[in-house]
Write a protein that holds these residues in place. Structure first.
Motif, PDB file in Angstrom:
ATOM      1  N   GLY A  19       1.029  -1.004  -0.094  1.00 30.34           N
ATOM      2  CA  GLY A  19       0.041  -0.044  -0.008  1.00 30.34           C
ATOM      3  C   GLY A  19       0.755   1.190  -0.142  1.00 30.34           C
ATOM      4  N   LEU A  20       0.303   2.549   0.010  1.00 25.76           N
ATOM      5  CA  LEU A  20       0.937   3.633  -0.145  1.00 25.76           C
ATOM      6  C   LEU A  20       1.690   3.643   1.466  1.00 25.76           C
ATOM      7  N   CYS A  21       2.805   4.220   1.301  1.00 27.30           N
ATOM      8  CA  CYS A  21       3.671   4.302   2.581  1.00 27.30           C
ATOM      9  C   CYS A  21       3.030   5.337   3.580  1.00 27.30           C
ATOM     10  N   SER A  22       2.682   6.631   2.961  1.00 27.50           N
ATOM     11  CA  SER A  22       2.043   7.776   3.736  1.00 27.50           C
ATOM     12  C   SER A  22       0.825   7.383   4.423  1.00 27.50           C
ATOM     13  N   LYS A  23       0.214   6.185   3.885  1.00 27.33           N
ATOM     14  CA  LYS A  23      -1.188   5.689   4.555  1.00 27.33           C
ATOM     15  C   LYS A  23      -1.101   4.788   5.446  1.00 27.33           C
TER      16      LYS A  23
ATOM     17  N   ASP B  88       5.481   4.047  -3.154  1.00 26.48           N
ATOM     18  CA  ASP B  88       5.153   5.593  -3.361  1.00 26.48           C
ATOM     19  C   ASP B  88       3.833   5.914  -4.234  1.00 26.48           C
ATOM     20  N   GLN B  89       3.917   7.088  -4.696  1.00 26.55           N
ATOM     21  CA  GLN B  89       2.639   7.272  -5.584  1.00 26.55           C
ATOM     22  C   GLN B  89       2.938   7.048  -6.961  1.00 26.55           C
ATOM     23  N   ARG B  90       4.120   6.685  -7.290  1.00 24.84           N
ATOM     24  CA  ARG B  90       4.564   5.922  -8.802  1.00 24.84           C
ATOM     25  C   ARG B  90       4.579   4.445  -8.651  1.00 24.84           C
ATOM     26  N   ASN B  91       4.067   3.730  -7.297  1.00 24.11           N
ATOM     27  CA  ASN B  91       3.923   2.363  -7.459  1.00 24.11           C
ATOM     28  C   ASN B  91       5.351   1.701  -7.550  1.00 24.11           C
TER      29      ASN B  91
ATOM     30  N   GLU C 112       8.708   0.531  -4.944  1.00 28.64           N
ATOM     31  CA  GLU C 112       8.748   0.026  -3.480  1.00 28.64           C
ATOM     32  C   GLU C 112       9.683   0.853  -3.020  1.00 28.64           C
TER      33      GLU C 112
ATOM     34  N   CYS D 293       5.822  -1.336   1.186  1.00 30.03           N
ATOM     35  CA  CYS D 293       4.926  -0.469   0.954  1.00 30.03           C
ATOM     36  C   CYS D 293       5.776   0.480  -0.441  1.00 30.03           C
TER      37      CYS D 293
END
Length: 283
Positions: A108-112, A146-149, A151, A144
């Motif tokens: 999943g997104l790291c920021s989430k 980032d926004q660009r998928n 890792e 996890c």
């Protein structure tokens, strides 16, 4: 004179023979003791070296080196064989899964991710109550993107600069107390342990103590108590409903204090001054 010298010489000769016999006996006893000690040590050596292996019938001794080796016999030292025994105990490698892994969704997104899945550096330049950026890193065994998928392990998050105990009451949950009186003057407080919700980011400890007002209910309705006080207050029904059975018996046998007690209870229950006997709040 000659007659006296002959007995003296014979006595001296006997004394010398006795001394010689004693000295020989002493030497012989010393040799015998050394021979006995030598034989005893040989027997111990043989008993130590004579233990044979039940599988190969070969004498073996307890090895002190760390490698198992058998020296090959040569012409010079034929018969001198040293056998070492090494026992290796292999323990299976166990990899324990940390408890936080179950809270962290993979890929999943790291920021989430929840705060338990990452470690962040403190931003000492943040201003209280203002948005700030923090550099974070995921914990081991967490994956996890980032926004660009892609890792990643290092990322940044944005959150409000404030400590966990300064959050709004809706952002954490606290333990409740059922032993303090909610209807009292002044209002009572109790020591509660509060825990921040998983999706909320904050500074400091996520579990903290806090003093809260007594705010719990036992299921008593204010409307029901007021209705009973107006209609059946002369028989103490309102007091019985609130769990105050002593006051209820007093109103029952005094016919509501000849109506005066009934009117007073209607007023006190109406303004909320009289509440349940367990100290809880009305619904």
């Amino acid at each position: 004179m000659v007659a006296l010298a002959v007995p003296g010489l014979s006595a001296l000769k006997r004394l010398c023979s006795v001394a010689l016999f004693v000295s020989q006996l002493y030497v012989f006893s010393g040799r015998a003791g050394s021979l006995m000690t030598t034989e005893h040590s040989k027997q111990q050596f043989v008993s130590t070296k004579g233990v044979t292996s039940p599988s190969t019938s070969t004498p073996y001794t307890r090895a002190t080196d760390s490698h198992t080796h058998t020296s090959h016999t040569t012409d010079a030292d034929r018969g001198r064989r040293k056998t070492g025994i090494r026992i290796l105990i292999h323990f299976p490698e166990t990899t324990e899964i940390p408890s936080y892994v179950s809270k962290c969704p993979s890929n999943g997104l790291c920021s989430k991710l929840p705060p338990d899945c990452m470690t962040c550096k403190t931003n000492f330049s943040c201003v209280y109550g203002k948005p700030a950026t923090f550099d974070c890193k995921i914990k081991p065994q967490i994956h996890c993107v980032d926004q660009r998928n892609n890792e990643v392990e290092n990322f940044t998050i944005n959150m409000t600069c404030q400590f966990c105990w300064q959050l709004e009451p809706a952002d954490y949950v606290c333990t409740n107390s059922t032993s303090c009186m909610t209807v009292s003057c002044p209002r009572q407080r109790y020591n509660a342990t509060c825990t921040v919700h998983d999706h909320i980011h904050c500074l400091g400890n996520r579990v903290f103590p806090k003093m809260l007002y007594c705010n719990w209910t036992g299921g008593y309705k204010w409307s029901t108590a007021l209705a009973l006080s107006i209609t059946l207050g002369g028989f103490g029904a309102d007091r019985f409903y609130l769990g105050q059975w002593r006051e209820g018996l007093g109103k029952l046998f005094s016919f509501g204090g000849l109506g005066i007690w009934t009117l007073i209870d209607v007023l006190l229950i109406g303004v909320g001054y009289v509440g349940p006997a367990d100290g809880s709040l009305y619904i």
